[in-house]
Every structure is written in structure tokens, then in C-alpha cells.
Scaffold this motif. Sequence first.
Motif, PDB file in Angstrom:
ATOM      1  N   PRO A  60      38.084  39.252  41.091  1.00  0.00           N
ATOM      2  CA  PRO A  60      39.005  39.010  39.986  1.00  0.00           C
ATOM      3  C   PRO A  60      40.482  39.066  40.374  1.00  0.00           C
ATOM      4  O   PRO A  60      41.303  38.417  39.745  1.00  0.00           O
ATOM      5  CB  PRO A  60      38.686  40.118  38.991  1.00  0.00           C
ATOM      6  CG  PRO A  60      37.366  40.635  39.386  1.00  0.00           C
ATOM      7  CD  PRO A  60      37.219  40.389  40.848  1.00  0.00           C
ATOM      8  N   SER A  61      40.810  39.832  41.404  1.00  0.00           N
ATOM      9  CA  SER A  61      42.200  39.913  41.844  1.00  0.00           C
ATOM     10  C   SER A  61      42.251  40.281  43.318  1.00  0.00           C
ATOM     11  O   SER A  61      41.758  41.334  43.715  1.00  0.00           O
ATOM     12  CB  SER A  61      42.967  40.959  41.029  1.00  0.00           C
ATOM     13  OG  SER A  61      44.306  41.028  41.481  1.00  0.00           O
ATOM     14  N   GLN A  98      54.656  34.051  57.658  1.00  0.00           N
ATOM     15  CA  GLN A  98      54.262  34.266  56.271  1.00  0.00           C
ATOM     16  C   GLN A  98      55.346  35.067  55.585  1.00  0.00           C
ATOM     17  O   GLN A  98      56.008  35.880  56.206  1.00  0.00           O
ATOM     18  CB  GLN A  98      52.921  34.984  56.184  1.00  0.00           C
ATOM     19  CG  GLN A  98      52.878  36.293  56.932  1.00  0.00           C
ATOM     20  CD  GLN A  98      51.470  36.782  57.118  1.00  0.00           C
ATOM     21  OE1 GLN A  98      50.667  36.687  56.214  1.00  0.00           O
ATOM     22  NE2 GLN A  98      51.165  37.285  58.289  1.00  0.00           N
ATOM     23  N   LEU A  99      55.508  34.793  54.319  1.00  0.00           N
ATOM     24  CA  LEU A  99      56.566  35.450  53.578  1.00  0.00           C
ATOM     25  C   LEU A  99      56.208  35.430  52.102  1.00  0.00           C
ATOM     26  O   LEU A  99      55.861  34.396  51.560  1.00  0.00           O
ATOM     27  CB  LEU A  99      57.892  34.711  53.786  1.00  0.00           C
ATOM     28  CG  LEU A  99      59.098  35.208  52.997  1.00  0.00           C
ATOM     29  CD1 LEU A  99      59.478  36.613  53.440  1.00  0.00           C
ATOM     30  CD2 LEU A  99      60.274  34.262  53.190  1.00  0.00           C
ATOM     31  N   GLY A 100      56.229  36.597  51.469  1.00  0.00           N
ATOM     32  CA  GLY A 100      56.027  36.648  50.029  1.00  0.00           C
ATOM     33  C   GLY A 100      54.907  37.568  49.604  1.00  0.00           C
ATOM     34  O   GLY A 100      54.390  38.361  50.386  1.00  0.00           O
ATOM     35  N   ALA A 101      54.546  37.417  48.340  1.00  0.00           N
ATOM     36  CA  ALA A 101      53.472  38.213  47.749  1.00  0.00           C
ATOM     37  C   ALA A 101      52.743  37.334  46.743  1.00  0.00           C
ATOM     38  O   ALA A 101      53.346  36.451  46.140  1.00  0.00           O
ATOM     39  CB  ALA A 101      54.029  39.453  47.067  1.00  0.00           C
ATOM     40  N   GLN A 102      51.462  37.586  46.571  1.00  0.00           N
ATOM     41  CA  GLN A 102      50.661  36.745  45.693  1.00  0.00           C
ATOM     42  C   GLN A 102      49.450  37.508  45.184  1.00  0.00           C
ATOM     43  O   GLN A 102      48.910  38.367  45.879  1.00  0.00           O
ATOM     44  CB  GLN A 102      50.186  35.517  46.489  1.00  0.00           C
ATOM     45  CG  GLN A 102      49.335  34.558  45.701  1.00  0.00           C
ATOM     46  CD  GLN A 102      48.863  33.426  46.589  1.00  0.00           C
ATOM     47  OE1 GLN A 102      48.103  33.652  47.516  1.00  0.00           O
ATOM     48  NE2 GLN A 102      49.322  32.229  46.315  1.00  0.00           N
ATOM     49  N   ALA A 103      49.037  37.186  43.970  1.00  0.00           N
ATOM     50  CA  ALA A 103      47.768  37.669  43.428  1.00  0.00           C
ATOM     51  C   ALA A 103      46.982  36.434  43.032  1.00  0.00           C
ATOM     52  O   ALA A 103      47.541  35.492  42.476  1.00  0.00           O
ATOM     53  CB  ALA A 103      47.999  38.566  42.219  1.00  0.00           C
ATOM     54  N   ARG A 104      45.704  36.412  43.353  1.00  0.00           N
ATOM     55  CA  ARG A 104      44.889  35.262  43.011  1.00  0.00           C
ATOM     56  C   ARG A 104      43.486  35.706  42.675  1.00  0.00           C
ATOM     57  O   ARG A 104      43.087  36.829  42.965  1.00  0.00           O
ATOM     58  CB  ARG A 104      44.860  34.259  44.160  1.00  0.00           C
ATOM     59  CG  ARG A 104      44.095  34.770  45.375  1.00  0.00           C
ATOM     60  CD  ARG A 104      44.039  33.729  46.474  1.00  0.00           C
ATOM     61  NE  ARG A 104      43.132  34.076  47.526  1.00  0.00           N
ATOM     62  CZ  ARG A 104      43.405  34.834  48.557  1.00  0.00           C
ATOM     63  NH1 ARG A 104      44.607  35.358  48.672  1.00  0.00           N
ATOM     64  NH2 ARG A 104      42.501  35.102  49.469  1.00  0.00           N
ATOM     65  N   ARG A 105      42.733  34.814  42.070  1.00  0.00           N
ATOM     66  CA  ARG A 105      41.314  35.038  41.811  1.00  0.00           C
ATOM     67  C   ARG A 105      40.535  34.158  42.756  1.00  0.00           C
ATOM     68  O   ARG A 105      40.963  33.048  43.082  1.00  0.00           O
ATOM     69  CB  ARG A 105      40.988  34.695  40.368  1.00  0.00           C
ATOM     70  CG  ARG A 105      41.627  35.670  39.434  1.00  0.00           C
ATOM     71  CD  ARG A 105      41.107  35.522  38.046  1.00  0.00           C
ATOM     72  NE  ARG A 105      41.547  36.705  37.321  1.00  0.00           N
ATOM     73  CZ  ARG A 105      41.929  36.700  36.074  1.00  0.00           C
ATOM     74  NH1 ARG A 105      41.909  35.585  35.389  1.00  0.00           N
ATOM     75  NH2 ARG A 105      42.315  37.800  35.495  1.00  0.00           N
ATOM     76  N   GLN A 106      39.392  34.660  43.163  1.00  0.00           N
ATOM     77  CA  GLN A 106      38.558  33.896  44.092  1.00  0.00           C
ATOM     78  C   GLN A 106      37.102  34.027  43.676  1.00  0.00           C
ATOM     79  O   GLN A 106      36.622  35.136  43.439  1.00  0.00           O
ATOM     80  CB  GLN A 106      38.766  34.445  45.501  1.00  0.00           C
ATOM     81  CG  GLN A 106      38.040  33.723  46.588  1.00  0.00           C
ATOM     82  CD  GLN A 106      38.474  34.268  47.939  1.00  0.00           C
ATOM     83  OE1 GLN A 106      39.635  34.173  48.305  1.00  0.00           O
ATOM     84  NE2 GLN A 106      37.549  34.854  48.648  1.00  0.00           N
ATOM     85  N   ILE A 107      36.440  32.897  43.580  1.00  0.00           N
ATOM     86  CA  ILE A 107      35.019  32.875  43.257  1.00  0.00           C
ATOM     87  C   ILE A 107      34.316  32.132  44.382  1.00  0.00           C
ATOM     88  O   ILE A 107      34.624  30.973  44.653  1.00  0.00           O
ATOM     89  CB  ILE A 107      34.767  32.182  41.902  1.00  0.00           C
ATOM     90  CG1 ILE A 107      35.408  33.011  40.786  1.00  0.00           C
ATOM     91  CG2 ILE A 107      33.270  31.994  41.663  1.00  0.00           C
ATOM     92  CD1 ILE A 107      35.279  32.402  39.396  1.00  0.00           C
TER      93      ILE A 107
END
Length: 180
Positions: A60-61, A98-107
Motif C-alpha cells: 500500500p505504501s 538519484q534525488l528526491g523522495a516519493q511514496a507509491r503503491r505497488q501491486i
Amino acid sequence: MFKQIVLSFVATVFCILAPASAASPEKIDRRTDKALAEFREDISGANDVLAKAAGVLVFPSIKKAGIGIGGEYGQGALRVGGKTVAYYSTASASVGFQLGAQARRQIIVFLDPKALQKFRASDGWEIGVDASVTAVTIGAGGAIDATQLNQPIVAFVFDSKGLMYNLSLEGSKISRIHDD
């Protein structure tokens, strides 16, 4: 000075991403239910893909961050026949641009029962080493043509929040954290 800032940022990132302990099975299930509901609601064709699946691994995250050195971490559930059968974490670390931050969902959808069986029998499973996974990134209002999916394992990445250069599933290590 710049080096100190970068090192401080990387240390902070790993403290944020590194889990103190696994979330409770109930909490992971609630988050998994929500992610699957949003996947079905927002992505045309998602129901067809899920109906074809031998198993579905839902994260989910997954939070990812880095400046030169990065890491990511998330917890999720494996569902077979609509029921949770085990809980997993995914983690990876990387060095490079690489640079930054991220939140994602993965199925991750196991369309081949043999691929699901191999995954469940593994002690730790690494994308790109233990199995090839076709990754599909989907934006809001996206669509999936289930008839075009001919790979044994397909991963859907959606609901990305934040900005991250360098999105790759290669090298992600998936490990069991709880059994249901």
C-alpha cells in the motif's frame, strides 16, 4: 559543508525508511484493502487483471528517498483467492544519480500459478534475480488491457506522490514478515 548536509539527509532518510518493527497484520490488511479498492476504482481494467491472478502482493505504501545514496521500504500482504496468506516487506538500497523522495503503491500480480508457488517457497525474493517482473506505471484515470498481459508476473506502480528521479523495481528484496 555540502558533504555534511548530504550525509545528514541520507542518515535522516534511512531513519525514516527503516522500520522499527513490522506493522500489525490488521493494519497492513486495512491499508491493503484501501489500496486494492482505489486500484479497482481509479484504473480501468483492474478488475479483469485481478480476476486472472493466481495471487496478488499488495504494498500500500513504499517510501523511497535519496541523494546519491537512497533507500526504500514498504510492507504489504499476499492475497490468494481474496484472502491474506502472508505478510511481506520490500526494501532496496541504491547508489547513483538519484534525488528526491516519493511514496507509491505497488501491486504485484502473479498471473502464473507456478510463479506464485516459486515466490511463496522462497526465503527472500529479489526482483531481477529470482524473477523477471514487468513493471507498468499508471497515472490517475489510466487503463489496463488485461488481454495484453502475457508475462507471468506484472507489477503495477500507481499513486506516486512526491518527485523522484530513478524509479526501478530491480534489486527490490521481498521478505516475509508475518504469516496469517
